[in-house]
Design a protein around this motif. Structure first.
Motif, PDB file in Angstrom:
ATOM      1  N   THR A  81       0.839  -1.194   0.000  1.00 48.04           N
ATOM      2  CA  THR A  81       0.000   0.000   0.000  1.00 48.04           C
ATOM      3  C   THR A  81       0.877   1.247   0.000  1.00 48.04           C
ATOM      4  O   THR A  81       1.999   1.242   0.520  1.00 48.04           O
ATOM      5  CB  THR A  81      -0.911   0.030   1.228  1.00 48.04           C
ATOM      6  N   ALA A  82       0.355   2.319  -0.582  1.00 45.49           N
ATOM      7  CA  ALA A  82       1.098   3.581  -0.633  1.00 45.49           C
ATOM      8  C   ALA A  82       0.948   4.378   0.642  1.00 45.49           C
ATOM      9  O   ALA A  82       1.603   5.403   0.821  1.00 45.49           O
ATOM     10  CB  ALA A  82       0.623   4.410  -1.828  1.00 45.49           C
ATOM     11  N   SER A  83       0.086   3.925   1.545  1.00 44.18           N
ATOM     12  CA  SER A  83      -0.138   4.633   2.803  1.00 44.18           C
ATOM     13  C   SER A  83      -0.271   3.622   3.931  1.00 44.18           C
ATOM     14  O   SER A  83      -0.469   2.425   3.701  1.00 44.18           O
ATOM     15  CB  SER A  83      -1.394   5.501   2.719  1.00 44.18           C
ATOM     16  N   LEU A  84      -0.172   4.114   5.146  1.00 41.58           N
ATOM     17  CA  LEU A  84      -0.214   3.246   6.317  1.00 41.58           C
ATOM     18  C   LEU A  84      -0.923   3.955   7.455  1.00 41.58           C
ATOM     19  O   LEU A  84      -0.618   5.110   7.755  1.00 41.58           O
ATOM     20  CB  LEU A  84       1.211   2.883   6.743  1.00 41.58           C
ATOM     21  N   SER A  85      -1.872   3.272   8.061  1.00 38.27           N
ATOM     22  CA  SER A  85      -2.487   3.808   9.275  1.00 38.27           C
ATOM     23  C   SER A  85      -1.561   3.493  10.441  1.00 38.27           C
ATOM     24  O   SER A  85      -1.415   2.324  10.822  1.00 38.27           O
ATOM     25  CB  SER A  85      -3.871   3.189   9.505  1.00 38.27           C
ATOM     26  N   TRP A  86      -0.954   4.523  11.001  1.00 34.69           N
ATOM     27  CA  TRP A  86      -0.007   4.308  12.100  1.00 34.69           C
ATOM     28  C   TRP A  86      -0.700   3.755  13.348  1.00 34.69           C
ATOM     29  O   TRP A  86      -0.045   3.211  14.244  1.00 34.69           O
ATOM     30  CB  TRP A  86       0.719   5.604  12.457  1.00 34.69           C
ATOM     31  N   LEU A  87      -2.034   3.841  13.375  1.00 35.26           N
ATOM     32  CA  LEU A  87      -2.789   3.309  14.510  1.00 35.26           C
ATOM     33  C   LEU A  87      -3.339   1.916  14.226  1.00 35.26           C
ATOM     34  O   LEU A  87      -3.131   0.981  14.999  1.00 35.26           O
ATOM     35  CB  LEU A  87      -3.943   4.255  14.857  1.00 35.26           C
ATOM     36  N   LEU A  88      -4.049   1.757  13.095  1.00 35.68           N
ATOM     37  CA  LEU A  88      -4.825   0.543  12.888  1.00 35.68           C
ATOM     38  C   LEU A  88      -3.972  -0.676  12.546  1.00 35.68           C
ATOM     39  O   LEU A  88      -4.298  -1.791  12.973  1.00 35.68           O
ATOM     40  CB  LEU A  88      -5.865   0.769  11.788  1.00 35.68           C
ATOM     41  N   PRO A 142     -17.850   1.739   9.270  1.00 37.45           N
ATOM     42  CA  PRO A 142     -17.738   3.212   9.310  1.00 37.45           C
ATOM     43  C   PRO A 142     -16.680   3.702  10.297  1.00 37.45           C
ATOM     44  O   PRO A 142     -15.931   4.649   9.997  1.00 37.45           O
ATOM     45  CB  PRO A 142     -19.143   3.661   9.725  1.00 37.45           C
ATOM     46  N   LEU A 143     -16.596   3.072  11.459  1.00 32.67           N
ATOM     47  CA  LEU A 143     -15.585   3.456  12.437  1.00 32.67           C
ATOM     48  C   LEU A 143     -14.184   3.157  11.900  1.00 32.67           C
ATOM     49  O   LEU A 143     -13.262   3.969  12.052  1.00 32.67           O
ATOM     50  CB  LEU A 143     -15.814   2.717  13.753  1.00 32.67           C
ATOM     51  N   ARG A 144     -14.022   2.002  11.265  1.00 30.88           N
ATOM     52  CA  ARG A 144     -12.721   1.653  10.682  1.00 30.88           C
ATOM     53  C   ARG A 144     -12.302   2.664   9.628  1.00 30.88           C
ATOM     54  O   ARG A 144     -11.150   3.126   9.624  1.00 30.88           O
ATOM     55  CB  ARG A 144     -12.792   0.244  10.066  1.00 30.88           C
ATOM     56  N   VAL A 145     -13.220   3.005   8.748  1.00 32.26           N
ATOM     57  CA  VAL A 145     -12.903   3.959   7.676  1.00 32.26           C
ATOM     58  C   VAL A 145     -12.548   5.321   8.262  1.00 32.26           C
ATOM     59  O   VAL A 145     -11.595   5.981   7.806  1.00 32.26           O
ATOM     60  CB  VAL A 145     -14.085   4.066   6.699  1.00 32.26           C
ATOM     61  N   TRP A 146     -13.289   5.766   9.280  1.00 29.49           N
ATOM     62  CA  TRP A 146     -13.001   7.069   9.890  1.00 29.49           C
ATOM     63  C   TRP A 146     -11.632   7.071  10.558  1.00 29.49           C
ATOM     64  O   TRP A 146     -10.857   8.027  10.406  1.00 29.49           O
ATOM     65  CB  TRP A 146     -14.084   7.396  10.920  1.00 29.49           C
ATOM     66  N   LEU A 147     -11.307   6.014  11.277  1.00 28.04           N
ATOM     67  CA  LEU A 147     -10.007   5.936  11.937  1.00 28.04           C
ATOM     68  C   LEU A 147      -8.873   5.861  10.921  1.00 28.04           C
ATOM     69  O   LEU A 147      -7.804   6.448  11.133  1.00 28.04           O
ATOM     70  CB  LEU A 147      -9.960   4.718  12.860  1.00 28.04           C
ATOM     71  N   GLU A 148      -9.096   5.148   9.820  1.00 28.07           N
ATOM     72  CA  GLU A 148      -8.084   5.096   8.768  1.00 28.07           C
ATOM     73  C   GLU A 148      -7.807   6.489   8.209  1.00 28.07           C
ATOM     74  O   GLU A 148      -6.651   6.889   8.027  1.00 28.07           O
ATOM     75  CB  GLU A 148      -8.537   4.164   7.641  1.00 28.07           C
ATOM     76  N   GLY A 149      -8.876   7.228   7.940  1.00 31.15           N
ATOM     77  CA  GLY A 149      -8.709   8.567   7.400  1.00 31.15           C
ATOM     78  C   GLY A 149      -8.001   9.510   8.349  1.00 31.15           C
ATOM     79  O   GLY A 149      -7.263  10.403   7.925  1.00 31.15           O
ATOM     80  N   ALA A 150      -8.213   9.299   9.654  1.00 33.32           N
ATOM     81  CA  ALA A 150      -7.621  10.208  10.650  1.00 33.32           C
ATOM     82  C   ALA A 150      -6.186   9.840  11.004  1.00 33.32           C
ATOM     83  O   ALA A 150      -5.473  10.664  11.613  1.00 33.32           O
ATOM     84  CB  ALA A 150      -8.473  10.198  11.915  1.00 33.32           C
ATOM     85  N   THR A 151      -5.749   8.633  10.664  1.00 27.11           N
ATOM     86  CA  THR A 151      -4.424   8.188  11.123  1.00 27.11           C
ATOM     87  C   THR A 151      -3.531   7.696   9.992  1.00 27.11           C
ATOM     88  O   THR A 151      -2.504   7.062  10.258  1.00 27.11           O
ATOM     89  CB  THR A 151      -4.582   7.049  12.147  1.00 27.11           C
TER      90      THR A 151
END
Length: 352
Positions: A81-88, A142-151
Motif C-alpha cells: 500500500t502507498a499509505s499506512l495507518s499508524w494506529l490501525l 464506518p468506524l474503521r474507515v473514519w479511523l483510517e482517514g484520521a491516522t
C-alpha cells in the motif's frame, strides 16, 4: 477450462497441501511463540518458531525468483500500500496476536484442527468470519474507515526495494539485497539449532508451507491473468477468506467460487483426509464455559484485528513479507507484540 476455474482449482490444491502439511507438522506461529516463551526455561522449545522462520525464507526467496522469471508484479498485492495507518495496522496486529493466544491458534490452525474433529475451532472460525465481515463492510466498517482517514500516513515507498531505489540503488540490487539479507539471517537462525535440524517433521513442514506462498502468487497472477477479466492477485491468507466462505455457504446461488474460498475448503479437506488416514480424528469439545468464552473472544479479536492489520499470521507473516511490503513488517511486529501480551505479558491469559 476458464482461467477463473483454473485459479479456483489451484486454490483447492494449495489448500489441500496446506491442510496435510499443517496436520502432520503442527505448523503454527502461536504454538511456536508459546513454546519459545514458556515460563519454565526447561520447557522452552523453539522448533515450531524456527519452522515458521524457514517458511518465511522459502516464501520470500520463492516469490522473488517468481517475479524474476515471469511477468508477475507484486505491486498489485494487498500488502503493498502507498499509505499506512499508524494506529490501525499495529493495533490490528496486536488484537490478532492476542486473539490467537485466546483461541489457541490462528485461523489457519483452527481450520486444520477442525479437520481433526476439534469443535472448539468451529466456534473460533464462525466468530472470526462474522467479526471480519462486521469490520470489512458491516457495523464496524464506518468506524474503521473514519479511523483510517484520521491516522493514515503516506509512505515514502510501498516496499523495501522501492525505498532502496529512492536511495539510488538499481531495481535488481534493491530487490535482491534486502531479500538475501533477510532470508540469510532467518535461515542462519533457523538452522543453528541441532534440535530443529533433527526434526524433519518441523523443517519439512516449514519448507512445504513456505513453498505454497509463491505458488499462490503464480496461480492468481500468472494462471489467472486475463486482460478482460483479471483475477485479484493474492496468495495464502485466512481472515477475509474465512468470512467469504461463510458467506458462500449462505449465498452461493448465482455466485462463483473464488481463490480464497477454495483454499479454505482445501485446508479443511486436507486436514480431514490426513486425520482419517492416520486414525487421528477425534471429536473434541469444551471442558467448561470459560473455554467457550475464550474461543469466541479470540475468534472475534482475530477477525477484527486481521482486517485492521490487512492480514493474519499467514497473510502478513508469510504472504505479505514475501512481497517485502513495509506494512507487513509493522503488522508482524504487532502480531508478535499482541501474542507476547497473551503469553507472558501483564495481560497473560494464564493469569486470568
Amino acid at each position: 477450462m476458464t482461467h477463473t476455474a483454473v485459479v479456483a482449482w489451484s486454490g483447492l490444491l494449495l489448500g489441500l497441501l496446506f491442510g496435510v502439511a499443517g496436520r502432520l507438522s503442527g505448523f503454527c506461529l502461536m504454538r511456536g511463540l508459546a513454546n519459545a516463551w514458556a515460563a519454565d526455561p526447561s520447557q522452552r522449545d523453539q522448533r515450531k518458531l524456527r519452522a515458521f522462520a524457514l517458511a518465511m525464507v522459502v516464501a520470500l526467496l520463492g516469490s522473488q525468483v517468481l517475479v524474476s522469471l515471469t511477468p508477475l508484479s507484486l505491486n498489485d498485492a494487498l500488502y503493498r500500500t502507498a499509505s499506512l495507518s499508524w494506529l490501525l495496522v499495529p493495533l490490528g496486529g496486536a488484537l490478532f496476536g492476542y486473539g490467537m493466544v485466546m483461541a489457541n491458534g490462528c485461523g489457519a490452525r483452527s481450520l486444520v484442527l477442525l479437520g481433526s474433529g476439534n469443535l472448539r475451532s468451529f466456534v473460533v472460525l464462525v466468530c472470526l468470519g462474522i467479526a471480519a465481515y462486521m469490520t470489512l463492510s458491516g457495523v464496524l466498517a464506518p468506524l474503521r474507515v473514519w479511523l483510517e482517514g484520521a491516522t493514515t500516513l503516506t509512505l515514502p515507498a510501498r516496499d523495501l526495494p522501492g525505498w532502496l531505489m529512492q536511495a539510488g540503488l538499481g531495481a535488481t540490487l534493491a530487490r535482491w539485497l534486502p531479500s538475501l539479507l533477510l532470508a540469510g539471517g532467518l535461515l542462519t537462525w533457523a538452522l543453528s539449532s541441532a534440535t530443529f535440524r533433527a526434526s524433519p517433521r518441523d523443517w519439512l513442514g516449514g519448507l512445504v508451507i513456505g513453498a505454497l506462498i509463491p505458488s499462490g502468487w503464480y496461480a492468481t497472477g500468472v494462471l489467472g491473468f486475463d486482460d478482460f477479466e483479471p483475477v485479484r492477485l493474492a496468495s495464502l491468507t485466512f481472515i477475509a477468506p474465512i468470512g467469504e466462505s461463510l458467506q458462500y455457504l449462505m449465498l452461493s446461488t448465482g455466485t462463483r467460487l473464488g481463490f480464497g474460498v477454495t483454499v479454505v475448503a482445501g485446508v479443511l479437506a486436507g486436514s480431514l483426509i490426513t486425520s482419517l488416514a492416520s486414525r487421528g480424528f477425534t471429536w473434541q469439545g469444551f471442558p467448561d464455559h470459560t473455554r467457550i468464552l475464550r474461543s469466541m473472544g479470540g475468534g472475534a479479536l482475530m477477525g477484527i484485528g486481521g482486517v485492521l492489520a490487512l492480514g493474519c499470521s499467514i497473510g502478513q507473516g508469510l504472504s505479505g513479507v514475501s512481497t517485502l511490503a513495509l506494512t507487513s513488517f509493522v503488522a508482524v511486529a504487532g502480531i508478535a507484540g499482541g501474542a507476547g501480551l497473551g503469553i507472558r505479558g501483564p495481560l497473560a491469559l494464564s493469569k486470568v
